[in-house]
Design a protein around this motif. Structure first.
Motif, PDB file in Angstrom:
ATOM      1  N   PRO A 129      31.732  15.983  22.670  1.00  0.00           N
ATOM      2  CA  PRO A 129      32.418  16.321  21.483  1.00  0.00           C
ATOM      3  C   PRO A 129      33.316  17.544  21.659  1.00  0.00           C
ATOM      4  CG  PRO A 129      30.073  15.391  20.959  1.00  0.00           C
ATOM      5  CD  PRO A 129      30.242  15.355  22.399  1.00  0.00           C
ATOM      6  N   MET A 130      32.645  18.536  22.537  1.00  0.00           N
ATOM      7  CA  MET A 130      33.134  19.587  22.746  1.00  0.00           C
ATOM      8  C   MET A 130      34.260  19.859  23.600  1.00  0.00           C
ATOM      9  SD  MET A 130      31.063  21.330  20.953  1.00  0.00           S
ATOM     10  CE  MET A 130      31.561  22.984  21.111  1.00  0.00           C
ATOM     11  N   GLY A 131      34.456  18.924  24.756  1.00  0.00           N
ATOM     12  CA  GLY A 131      35.498  18.590  25.328  1.00  0.00           C
ATOM     13  C   GLY A 131      36.383  17.804  24.904  1.00  0.00           C
ATOM     14  N   ASP A 132      36.287  16.992  23.905  1.00  0.00           N
ATOM     15  CA  ASP A 132      36.938  15.703  23.254  1.00  0.00           C
ATOM     16  C   ASP A 132      37.353  14.727  24.033  1.00  0.00           C
ATOM     17  OD1 ASP A 132      38.057  14.618  21.079  1.00  0.00           O
ATOM     18  OD2 ASP A 132      40.039  15.582  21.251  1.00  0.00           O
ATOM     19  N   ASP A 133      36.467  14.256  25.031  1.00  0.00           N
ATOM     20  CA  ASP A 133      37.232  13.198  26.088  1.00  0.00           C
ATOM     21  C   ASP A 133      36.050  12.509  26.291  1.00  0.00           C
ATOM     22  OD1 ASP A 133      35.678  14.573  27.911  1.00  0.00           O
ATOM     23  OD2 ASP A 133      37.278  14.841  29.315  1.00  0.00           O
ATOM     24  N   PHE A 134      36.360  11.438  26.982  1.00  0.00           N
ATOM     25  CA  PHE A 134      35.419  10.296  27.134  1.00  0.00           C
ATOM     26  C   PHE A 134      35.504   9.789  28.555  1.00  0.00           C
ATOM     27  CE2 PHE A 134      37.881   9.450  23.312  1.00  0.00           C
ATOM     28  CZ  PHE A 134      36.826   9.170  22.473  1.00  0.00           C
ATOM     29  N   VAL A 135      33.937   9.504  29.045  1.00  0.00           N
ATOM     30  CA  VAL A 135      34.032   8.781  30.212  1.00  0.00           C
ATOM     31  C   VAL A 135      33.526   7.249  29.587  1.00  0.00           C
ATOM     32  CG1 VAL A 135      33.564  10.436  31.977  1.00  0.00           C
ATOM     33  CG2 VAL A 135      31.824   9.344  30.945  1.00  0.00           C
ATOM     34  N   GLN A 145      37.885   8.185  33.092  1.00  0.00           N
ATOM     35  CA  GLN A 145      38.011   9.735  32.264  1.00  0.00           C
ATOM     36  C   GLN A 145      39.211   9.584  31.502  1.00  0.00           C
ATOM     37  OE1 GLN A 145      36.823  13.212  33.971  1.00  0.00           O
ATOM     38  NE2 GLN A 145      37.132  14.290  32.038  1.00  0.00           N
ATOM     39  N   THR A 146      39.051   9.747  30.163  1.00  0.00           N
ATOM     40  CA  THR A 146      40.304   9.735  29.329  1.00  0.00           C
ATOM     41  C   THR A 146      40.203  10.355  28.089  1.00  0.00           C
ATOM     42  OG1 THR A 146      41.842   8.189  28.172  1.00  0.00           O
ATOM     43  CG2 THR A 146      39.680   7.665  27.927  1.00  0.00           C
ATOM     44  N   GLY A 147      41.133  10.759  27.408  1.00  0.00           N
ATOM     45  CA  GLY A 147      41.199  11.552  26.112  1.00  0.00           C
ATOM     46  C   GLY A 147      41.668  12.771  26.488  1.00  0.00           C
ATOM     47  N   GLY A 148      41.558  13.870  25.242  1.00  0.00           N
ATOM     48  CA  GLY A 148      42.117  15.106  25.355  1.00  0.00           C
ATOM     49  C   GLY A 148      43.576  14.995  25.769  1.00  0.00           C
ATOM     50  N   ASN A 149      44.269  14.144  25.241  1.00  0.00           N
ATOM     51  CA  ASN A 149      45.840  14.162  25.522  1.00  0.00           C
ATOM     52  C   ASN A 149      46.171  14.367  26.953  1.00  0.00           C
ATOM     53  OD1 ASN A 149      46.523  14.107  22.788  1.00  0.00           O
ATOM     54  ND2 ASN A 149      45.969  16.168  22.810  1.00  0.00           N
ATOM     55  N   ARG A 150      45.133  13.981  27.759  1.00  0.00           N
ATOM     56  CA  ARG A 150      45.386  13.737  29.392  1.00  0.00           C
ATOM     57  C   ARG A 150      45.440  12.333  29.851  1.00  0.00           C
ATOM     58  NH1 ARG A 150      41.595  17.620  28.364  1.00  0.00           N
ATOM     59  NH2 ARG A 150      39.974  16.587  29.077  1.00  0.00           N
ATOM     60  N   PRO A 151      46.220  11.960  31.024  1.00  0.00           N
ATOM     61  CA  PRO A 151      46.189  10.497  31.326  1.00  0.00           C
ATOM     62  C   PRO A 151      44.834  10.400  31.847  1.00  0.00           C
ATOM     63  CG  PRO A 151      47.098  12.002  32.857  1.00  0.00           C
ATOM     64  CD  PRO A 151      47.118  12.849  31.667  1.00  0.00           C
ATOM     65  N   ALA A 152      44.448   8.913  31.838  1.00  0.00           N
ATOM     66  CA  ALA A 152      43.334   8.390  32.101  1.00  0.00           C
ATOM     67  C   ALA A 152      43.226   8.551  33.698  1.00  0.00           C
ATOM     68  CB  ALA A 152      43.259   6.856  31.797  1.00  0.00           C
ATOM     69  N   VAL A 153      41.995   9.006  34.091  1.00  0.00           N
ATOM     70  CA  VAL A 153      41.620   9.226  35.833  1.00  0.00           C
ATOM     71  C   VAL A 153      40.498   8.220  35.910  1.00  0.00           C
ATOM     72  CG1 VAL A 153      40.911  10.775  37.215  1.00  0.00           C
ATOM     73  CG2 VAL A 153      42.327  11.460  35.527  1.00  0.00           C
ATOM     74  N   ARG A 154      40.610   7.518  37.309  1.00  0.00           N
ATOM     75  CA  ARG A 154      39.526   6.555  37.427  1.00  0.00           C
ATOM     76  C   ARG A 154      38.498   7.565  38.173  1.00  0.00           C
ATOM     77  NH1 ARG A 154      39.915   0.484  39.688  1.00  0.00           N
ATOM     78  NH2 ARG A 154      37.638   0.151  39.744  1.00  0.00           N
ATOM     79  N   LEU A 155      37.377   7.289  37.755  1.00  0.00           N
ATOM     80  CA  LEU A 155      36.279   7.882  38.522  1.00  0.00           C
ATOM     81  C   LEU A 155      35.581   7.538  39.760  1.00  0.00           C
ATOM     82  CD1 LEU A 155      34.356   8.864  35.115  1.00  0.00           C
ATOM     83  CD2 LEU A 155      35.902  10.189  36.506  1.00  0.00           C
ATOM     84  N   ARG A 156      35.329   7.940  40.719  1.00  0.00           N
ATOM     85  CA  ARG A 156      34.615   7.524  41.863  1.00  0.00           C
ATOM     86  C   ARG A 156      33.355   8.502  42.197  1.00  0.00           C
ATOM     87  NH1 ARG A 156      37.737   3.326  43.612  1.00  0.00           N
ATOM     88  NH2 ARG A 156      40.037   3.557  43.236  1.00  0.00           N
ATOM     89  N   ALA A 157      32.177   7.693  42.481  1.00  0.00           N
ATOM     90  CA  ALA A 157      31.180   8.633  43.022  1.00  0.00           C
ATOM     91  C   ALA A 157      31.373   9.280  44.312  1.00  0.00           C
ATOM     92  CB  ALA A 157      29.823   7.663  43.214  1.00  0.00           C
TER      93      ALA A 157
END
Length: 274
Positions: A129-135, A145-157
């Protein structure tokens, strides 16, 4: 039968609940708005309960007919949790993960939801809620990871490293005293061990490649289903302490997550000897 999920609609519902019920109450809780449940560190606030009501009211449009299991709903009706194992379709929600932080005015908390179909976790969302984005992740489709008016980024461990270079999060609070003392002593073998008191942000940090392990002992489904799926879709290896797969029906048995199987077994053998 394949269950169709609009994961974006689910994510948007979580963000709506945060905007309506959570953020306005942050650092604005009044007297009586914070209560204890099982202990002084197990809290519930007006924001938790209001956000869960909001999500539950909107869920029929997102996942029609799904069994709704929320942390606060189970607190009021414990028998509800036993229905998860038999449900064809269920959504499991933690309206505020990190309530202790939220109540203390610490901006480290999240909103989580997982979708379970036929006893298997098939989707998970963690909203900040504070960063206004999702994983978020759907089974077989990667973690993003997406949201916050930024392009979606694929996450990798992250890649595996030697034990002495590992950094991670370990929740030792629910281990029996003798085992907790042993694990805490063993944590001297790794480079760094911490605990955010917020699984939502611990899973986010791990899935984005910034940590080498996560360890939990108590397995409430709203705390771990979404994050475990997201971590696995980011390429990580997850299992209970006995090596078995973690499933939605499991409430105990511990959980350890690492970049790969070899790292998992090293951590289990040398650090998390429970």
């Amino acid at each position: 039968m394949t269950t169709r999920i609009d994961i974006n609609a689910l994510a948007f519902l979580l963000s709506e609940a945060a905007e309506a019920e959570i953020r306005p109450r942050f650092r604005a809780l009044g007297e009586g708005d914070v209560r204890t449940k099982t202990s002084a560190i197990d809290l519930v606030t007006e924001a938790d309960e209001a956000a869960e009501r909001y999500i539950r009211a909107g869920m029929e449009a997102v996942l029609p007919g799904a069994l709704f299991i929320g942390e606060e709903s189970v607190a009021a009706e414990p028998a509800l949790l036993s229905k998860l194992a038999q449900a064809d379709l269920a959504v499991i929600v933690d309206p505020i993960d990190g309530t202790f932080n939220f109540a203390a005015g610490v901006p480290l908390f999240g909103v989580m939801a997982a979708v379970v179909s036929g006893g298997e976790t098939i989707a998970g969302v963690i909203y900040d809620p504070m960063g206004d984005d999702f994983v978020l992740a759907e089974k077989g489709a990667g973690a993003w990871q997406t949201g916050g008016n930024r392009p979606a980024v694929r996450l990798r461990a992250t890649d595996a490293v030697p034990l002495s270079e590992m950094t991670g999060m370990a929740s030792t609070s629910f281990l029996p005293a003798e085992k907790r003392a042993r694990v805490m002593a063993n944590l001297a073998k790794v480079a760094f061990a911490a605990n955010y008191r917020c699984a939502a942000h611990e899973y986010r940090t791990f899935a984005a490649g910034h940590l080498h392990y996560l360890m939990y002992n108590r397995l409430m489904p709203w705390d771990h289903l979404a994050g475990t799926l997201i971590s696995q879709e980011a390429g990580a290896y997850a299992a209970r302490f006995d090596g078995s797969a973690y499933e939605p029906r499991h409430l105990d048995g511990g959980l350890l997550i690492a970049p790969d199987s070899e790292s998992w077994h090293m951590l289990r053998r040398k650090v998390f000897v429970v």
